[in-house]
Design a protein around this motif. Structure first.
Motif, PDB file in Angstrom:
ATOM      1  N   GLN A  69      -6.953 101.755  46.126  1.00  0.00           N
ATOM      2  CA  GLN A  69      -7.855 102.883  45.907  1.00  0.00           C
ATOM      3  C   GLN A  69      -8.431 102.890  44.502  1.00  0.00           C
ATOM      4  N   THR A  70      -7.749 102.268  43.560  1.00  0.00           N
ATOM      5  CA  THR A  70      -8.248 102.293  42.183  1.00  0.00           C
ATOM      6  C   THR A  70      -9.579 101.578  42.047  1.00  0.00           C
ATOM      7  N   HIS A  71      -9.947 100.748  43.039  1.00  0.00           N
ATOM      8  CA  HIS A  71     -11.268 100.119  42.967  1.00  0.00           C
ATOM      9  C   HIS A  71     -12.379 101.165  42.918  1.00  0.00           C
ATOM     10  N   ARG A 262     -18.361 118.249  25.510  1.00  0.00           N
ATOM     11  CA  ARG A 262     -18.407 119.451  26.333  1.00  0.00           C
ATOM     12  C   ARG A 262     -19.269 119.316  27.577  1.00  0.00           C
ATOM     13  N   THR A 263     -19.519 118.080  27.991  1.00  0.00           N
ATOM     14  CA  THR A 263     -20.234 117.843  29.246  1.00  0.00           C
ATOM     15  C   THR A 263     -19.390 118.320  30.421  1.00  0.00           C
ATOM     16  N   TYR A 264     -20.049 118.903  31.417  1.00  0.00           N
ATOM     17  CA  TYR A 264     -19.353 119.328  32.624  1.00  0.00           C
ATOM     18  C   TYR A 264     -19.181 118.134  33.562  1.00  0.00           C
ATOM     19  N   ILE A 265     -18.063 118.085  34.259  1.00  0.00           N
ATOM     20  CA  ILE A 265     -17.817 116.988  35.196  1.00  0.00           C
ATOM     21  C   ILE A 265     -18.936 116.967  36.221  1.00  0.00           C
ATOM     22  N   ASN A 266     -19.347 115.780  36.649  1.00  0.00           N
ATOM     23  CA  ASN A 266     -20.525 115.624  37.492  1.00  0.00           C
ATOM     24  C   ASN A 266     -20.412 114.332  38.283  1.00  0.00           C
ATOM     25  N   PRO A 267     -21.368 114.019  39.157  1.00  0.00           N
ATOM     26  CA  PRO A 267     -21.234 112.824  40.000  1.00  0.00           C
ATOM     27  C   PRO A 267     -21.302 111.495  39.245  1.00  0.00           C
ATOM     28  N   TYR A 268     -21.493 111.505  37.925  1.00  0.00           N
ATOM     29  CA  TYR A 268     -21.676 110.243  37.190  1.00  0.00           C
ATOM     30  C   TYR A 268     -20.507 109.926  36.264  1.00  0.00           C
ATOM     31  N   VAL A 269     -19.424 110.677  36.375  1.00  0.00           N
ATOM     32  CA  VAL A 269     -18.237 110.346  35.599  1.00  0.00           C
ATOM     33  C   VAL A 269     -17.480 109.230  36.306  1.00  0.00           C
ATOM     34  N   GLN A 270     -16.457 108.681  35.644  1.00  0.00           N
ATOM     35  CA  GLN A 270     -15.569 107.687  36.256  1.00  0.00           C
ATOM     36  C   GLN A 270     -14.161 108.261  36.264  1.00  0.00           C
ATOM     37  N   PHE A 271     -13.468 108.096  37.367  1.00  0.00           N
ATOM     38  CA  PHE A 271     -12.056 108.449  37.385  1.00  0.00           C
ATOM     39  C   PHE A 271     -11.248 107.209  37.010  1.00  0.00           C
ATOM     40  N   ILE A 272     -10.282 107.390  36.141  1.00  0.00           N
ATOM     41  CA  ILE A 272      -9.451 106.287  35.661  1.00  0.00           C
ATOM     42  C   ILE A 272      -7.988 106.711  35.751  1.00  0.00           C
ATOM     43  N   ASP A 273      -7.131 105.802  35.405  1.00  0.00           N
ATOM     44  CA  ASP A 273      -5.703 106.110  35.355  1.00  0.00           C
ATOM     45  C   ASP A 273      -5.234 106.679  36.698  1.00  0.00           C
ATOM     46  N   GLY A 274      -5.636 105.972  37.784  1.00  0.00           N
ATOM     47  CA  GLY A 274      -5.211 106.399  39.102  1.00  0.00           C
ATOM     48  C   GLY A 274      -5.739 107.749  39.510  1.00  0.00           C
ATOM     49  N   GLY A 275      -6.814 108.192  38.891  1.00  0.00           N
ATOM     50  CA  GLY A 275      -7.402 109.479  39.230  1.00  0.00           C
ATOM     51  C   GLY A 275      -6.879 110.630  38.399  1.00  0.00           C
ATOM     52  N   GLU A 288      -8.320 114.573  30.660  1.00  0.00           N
ATOM     53  CA  GLU A 288      -7.376 114.932  31.716  1.00  0.00           C
ATOM     54  C   GLU A 288      -8.124 115.621  32.861  1.00  0.00           C
ATOM     55  N   VAL A 289      -7.752 115.290  34.096  1.00  0.00           N
ATOM     56  CA  VAL A 289      -8.238 116.047  35.241  1.00  0.00           C
ATOM     57  C   VAL A 289      -7.411 117.332  35.330  1.00  0.00           C
ATOM     58  N   PRO A 290      -8.047 118.520  35.417  1.00  0.00           N
ATOM     59  CA  PRO A 290      -7.274 119.769  35.469  1.00  0.00           C
ATOM     60  C   PRO A 290      -6.262 119.778  36.609  1.00  0.00           C
ATOM     61  N   GLN A 291      -5.148 120.437  36.370  1.00  0.00           N
ATOM     62  CA  GLN A 291      -4.054 120.460  37.344  1.00  0.00           C
ATOM     63  C   GLN A 291      -4.513 120.938  38.716  1.00  0.00           C
ATOM     64  N   LEU A 292      -5.377 121.957  38.747  1.00  0.00           N
ATOM     65  CA  LEU A 292      -5.764 122.557  40.023  1.00  0.00           C
ATOM     66  C   LEU A 292      -7.043 121.960  40.610  1.00  0.00           C
ATOM     67  N   PHE A 293      -7.514 120.866  40.041  1.00  0.00           N
ATOM     68  CA  PHE A 293      -8.763 120.261  40.499  1.00  0.00           C
ATOM     69  C   PHE A 293      -8.650 119.817  41.958  1.00  0.00           C
ATOM     70  N   ASP A 294      -7.470 119.387  42.372  1.00  0.00           N
ATOM     71  CA  ASP A 294      -7.249 118.890  43.734  1.00  0.00           C
ATOM     72  C   ASP A 294      -6.487 119.902  44.587  1.00  0.00           C
ATOM     73  N   TRP A 295      -6.605 121.165  44.245  1.00  0.00           N
ATOM     74  CA  TRP A 295      -5.881 122.195  44.980  1.00  0.00           C
ATOM     75  C   TRP A 295      -6.880 123.170  45.598  1.00  0.00           C
ATOM     76  N   ASP A 296      -6.739 123.416  46.889  1.00  0.00           N
ATOM     77  CA  ASP A 296      -7.592 124.364  47.596  1.00  0.00           C
ATOM     78  C   ASP A 296      -6.966 125.742  47.459  1.00  0.00           C
ATOM     79  N   GLN A 297      -7.545 126.561  46.580  1.00  0.00           N
ATOM     80  CA  GLN A 297      -6.946 127.869  46.307  1.00  0.00           C
ATOM     81  C   GLN A 297      -7.144 128.851  47.448  1.00  0.00           C
ATOM     82  N   VAL A 298      -8.154 128.618  48.287  1.00  0.00           N
ATOM     83  CA  VAL A 298      -8.385 129.522  49.420  1.00  0.00           C
ATOM     84  C   VAL A 298      -7.293 129.335  50.473  1.00  0.00           C
TER      85      VAL A 298
END
Length: 928
Positions: A69-71, A262-275, A288-298
């Motif tokens: 997946q790191t590809h 202070r750029t906002y995350i957007n479709p042109y960033v790269q994920f590294i370090d296994g995401g 750092e990716v925020p802790q709750l970035f992959d959490w569905d709060q609803v």
């Protein structure tokens, strides 16, 4: 795997390719990544990554991902998996937090949104078809196919993206084709894997943000060589057409921003370090990716990262957490300052304005029930209205001392719309009667503004001024400085500047307190629009002008009521600030539009109306080494429904070191919009003549560079006037700008009319600005059979004609419109049947010219023409409701000349025809 000879330094990371025995990349401890490292880089140490393993880390990981997946995070630099991208990999046992969704070939820029015509019109017919309908005989088919494309250049570019194809056209043999303006801008061709999302919405639609160049030069010297201005055209808060999807809103308040820029995350960033981390697309910082970035709060469960709106949409809104607030979101506040002097009452303005407010109370944004309203009337005194909550009546309080303005009562002047609805309705119904016999002449507008400011400065909001006379009493008093002797001279630009420092000073004070001002101006006499327009200019408001307004004419009353009602109903951004960030090497150099520059690049906008446009010039400060750049606009604001939000608009553009690609990527509509803003600014800082000379010289520079660098003629003499195909309409757009009322050479244009035109040139979005400088021209008497009927995309418009009277026939009926005014031109030999079918009159002689409303007649041609006129009024964004004038070929000369001035390809007075203009350009360019 071969045993490495050396260990990497502490804190470094790498990806090792065992098949080829080499590193794919080396990443230093500071986050700098080196792709395809040189041969002397040591082999991978045994404890670093092996094929199929996740990237190395030097801290505890929160997430682990399946092999391969790191590809998704490394783009071109990672050896491609032949099966990757064909389908989503199956989730690992126990489920996965997100699924990489990176397509092997990034095609989002080409897809954007379903193709739609620009400037709100239907796609044109393939030819200028003229179907004989009304007239003495057959009509020759006009127009013709666009000339063959020539001079294709071999392309070179950066990043391996598909190259721009450059085609050259000869302006001497290719007359303007208005259908060219309906086409989208040059395609944005980003390198493969620039984007982490396959979404067609991952790059900003041009209606939100567009660049004058869709391939950015890598060096300032290349940009200087091209002579094409580099700038950004923004309409961050544009209205939505029917059927358009609203801007997606991220409601979980998880906002990922770069720590450095202070750029906002957007479709042109790269994920590294296994995401676990993401690399900024502007400054290359690892975050750092925020802790709750992959959490569905609803649902309170792990979420799918790749479905997050900010990774799939270029335009997105975040609900802001408390750290983005200086104070809690304030309610929307509307303070109406109504001129009730003799002139205002007699013209019917007061009656129309109060009735319009009354009829639109339900449309004023008030979803949260907190909206506040106040009404202050003024002539040479100020009239306040106290409305106690729960009361059905109001009390008028008069303040005659306008030298030292004070509020006559601390409460009940600014009231809640819901709580005091009945009292407000009663008051609005009575105001016109209260002042019906008012004989006072004069205006204390300045003191009224100060009173409105005192009333709302602790909250902010919008002041709406309705004025029918020149301010004459108290602060901000103005004198009539209209002088026909200096019109057309070098001194004329002085009439376009504010006569009193009060208005700019007061506007800046308003901006600081989050107060915006809209001006509605009605005077039949001189009103000094140039001075009064300062208020909207520095507070992000808008100016509306109705010269000679008379509500006894139904057309005047309907136009004002429609526009004012739409302004009242318009959602607005409150307490807004805007900043534009760009990739390293680019800098926002100068700003044009209605706002106040609070710091070097922070634009203060107390209340942002929909469909207001801004232009920003960009400089290249250092060599750009990346294959693409990113420009991101962020608008922090409070919605008029009481929620603090951040609207983020992201635009990614490829870079190029090739001059031909710079020309092939140029957007003529964006360039014309930027030039209009620059022309107005230069007319105020220099002279009107300097303004015209500047944009003409800019066009000559572009043509000269193209000739010397892109054609075989080089610097020698040539029988052609060459330009790239995508810029072929730029000369006629510049000619239209030179002939626009805002900067046109003339000694007959009243300063109020010119100042209002300049306000439009600097605030209209491209969709409205282009027809304002290059109007639409339709033949109605011989429209194609389907024109004026309803098709799949609404009413079908006739094909647009070039703006020249050569296309007019003496028996014809034509529509000319620029978004602000519509002219229905009828030839003197029009057959009686056409006049009867459209106007309900026996013949041409019975027809009267002037402002009108078309009668409703039950004939097919009448219904089709009415549909075309209605579509013209509705097809563009904005609140403008243009008047319709009937113009007879042998009718009143002033009206005829006004209508003919819209045909910018014709000669008029001292202004050249398009052919003369092109010949002048050829002489200038040929002399190089």
């Amino acid at each position: 795997m071969a045993s490495p000879a050396q260990q990497l330094p502490p804190g470094w990371a790498a990806e090792w390719d065992p098949a080829n025995q080499r590193y794919l990349f080396i990443e230093t401890a500071s986050g700098h990544r080196q792709w395809e490292p040189p041969a002397m880089v040591p082999a991978a140490p045994a404890d670093l990554v092996t094929s199929g393993s996740p990237p190395p880390t030097h801290h505890a990981k929160r997430r682990q991902y399946a092999a391969g997946q790191t590809h998704a995070y490394y783009g071109d630099a990672v050896a491609p998996d032949p099966n990757y991208g064909a389908m989503q990999p199956p989730p690992p046992a126990g489920g996965q937090l997100f699924t990489p969704g990176l397509a092997a070939e990034n095609q989002f820029a080409q897809q954007q949104q379903p193709p739609q015509p620009y400037y709100g019109q239907q796609q044109p017919a393939p030819e200028y078809g003229n179907v004989p309908a009304y007239g003495p005989g057959p009509t020759a088919v006009g127009g013709g196919a666009v000339n063959a494309l020539t001079d294709q250049f071999g392309q070179m570019g950066m990043g391996g993206q598909k190259q721009f194809q450059l085609y050259t056209t000869n302006l001497l043999t290719s007359p303007p084709d208005p259908r060219e303006l309906l086409q989208p801008p040059p395609e944005i061709r980003l390198p493969p894997n620039a984007c982490i999302s396959p979404s067609p919405h991952a790059n900003a639609h041009p209606s939100y943000q567009r660049s004058t160049l869709n391939a950015i030069p890598t060096t300032s010297s290349l940009l200087n060589k091209a002579k094409v201005p580099l700038g950004l055209i923004l309409t961050p808060y544009r209205s939505l057409d029917e059927g358009e999807e609203p801007v997606p809103v991220v409601t979980d308040t998880v906002i990922a921003r770069c720590r450095r820029c202070r750029t906002y995350i957007n479709p042109y960033v790269q994920f590294i370090d296994g995401g676990n981390r993401w690399r900024c697309c502007m400054c290359n910082m690892s975050n750092e990716v925020p802790q709750l970035f992959d959490w569905d709060q609803v649902r309170n469960q792990p979420g799918d990262r790749w479905s997050r709106a900010e990774l799939n949409h270029a335009v997105v809104e975040f609900v802001a957490p408390t750290e983005y607030m200086v104070r809690p979101p304030q309610p929307a506040v509307y303070v109406f300052l109504i001129d009730v002097s003799h002139a205002a009452v007699q013209s019917g303005m007061v009656a129309t304005a109060t009735r319009t407010i009354l009829e639109n109370l339900d449309r004023i944004p008030d979803e949260d029930g907190r909206t506040k309203i106040s009404i202050i009337c003024y002539d040479t005194s100020l009239y306040f209205f106290s409305i106690p909550p729960g009361s059905a009546d109001s009390t008028m309080l008069v303040v005659a001392d306008v030298e030292d303005v004070f509020l006559p009562k601390p409460t009940d002047l600014l009231v809640n719309l819901v709580e005091c609805r009945q009292s407000l309705e009663t008051l609005l119904g009575r105001i016109n009667g209260m002042f019906q016999d008012n004989m006072t002449v004069g205006s204390a507008m300045g003191p009224a503004l100060q009173a409105g400011f005192k009333l709302m400065s602790h909250i902010g909001g919008k002041i709406t001024v309705l004025s029918s006379s020149l301010p004459s009493v108290g602060q901000g008093a103005l004198k009539n400085r209209e002088d026909s002797k200096i019109l057309g001279t070098s001194k004329e630009s002085g009439l376009l500047q504010a006569a009193s420092p009060f208005y700019k000073t007061f506007a800046i004070e308003c901006s600081r307190a989050q107060v915006s001002v809209d001006m509605f101006l009605f005077s039949a006499a001189y009103q000094d629009v140039a001075s009064l327009a300062c208020l909207p200019h520095y507070t992000s408001g808008q100016t509306y002008y109705y010269p000679g307004f008379n509500a006894a004419k139904s057309e005047d009353a309907i136009k004002f009521a429609r526009e004012f009602g739409d302004v009242l109903a318009m959602p607005i951004m409150l307490e807004a600030v805007m900043r534009v960030r760009a990739s390293r090497g680019l800098r926002m150099a100068s700003f044009h539009g209605n706002f106040f520059v609070r710091s070097t690049d922070l634009l203060a906008m107390p209340a942002v109306p929909q469909d207001q446009s801004y232009a920003i010039e960009i400089q290249i400060e250092e060599t750009i080494t990346t294959p693409f750049v990113v420009l991101q606009t962020a608008v922090l604001h409070t919605t008029c429904y009481g929620e603090r939000r951040i609207r983020v608009i992201t635009l990614a553009l490829p870079t190029t070191s090739n001059l031909s690609e710079v020309f092939a990527s140029a957007d003529q509509v964006a360039i014309a919009t930027l030039l209009a803003n620059k022309a107005v600014e230069r007319s105020l800082t220099h002279k009107l003549e300097d303004s015209r000379d500047h944009i003409f010289a800019k066009l000559v520079e572009v043509l000269t560079t193209y000739k010397t660098s892109m054609t075989a003629a080089g610097s020698g003499a040539s029988a052609q006037l060459a330009i790239s195909e995508n810029l072929k309409m730029l000369p006629v757009l510049v000619l239209g700008l030179l002939k626009n009322v805002g900067i046109r050479q003339s000694a007959q244009i009243p300063p109020d009319i010119r100042a209002y035109s300049q306000a439009l040139l600097t605030s209209l979005p491209s969709q409205l600005l282009i027809p304002y400088i290059y109007p639409n021209f339709y033949s109605l008497h011989n429209m194609p059979p389907d024109a004026g009927t309803v098709g799949e995309q609404g009413v079908i418009m006739p094909p647009p004609l070039p703006l020249t009277s050569e296309r007019m026939e003496r028996h014809g009926l034509y529509l000319i419109e620029d978004g602000q005014t519509m002219f229905l031109w009828i030839g003197r030999d029009a057959v009686p049947q056409l006049v009867a079918d459209v106007f309900g009159l026996p013949n041409y002689e019975a027809l009267r010219g002037g402002k009108t409303t078309l009668p409703v007649i039950d004939t097919p041609i009448s219904q089709r023409i009415s549909a075309v006129i209605q579509k013209t009024r509705e097809m563009r964004r904005g609140v403008y409701y243009p008047h319709l004038y009937i113009v007879k070929e042998d009718g009143e000369q002033p009206l005829r000349l006004w209508a003919l001035s819209a045909l910018v390809q014709d000669r008029a007075d001292v202004l050249p025809s398009y052919q003369q203009f092109i010949q002048t350009l050829k002489d200038k360019v040929g002399g190089v």
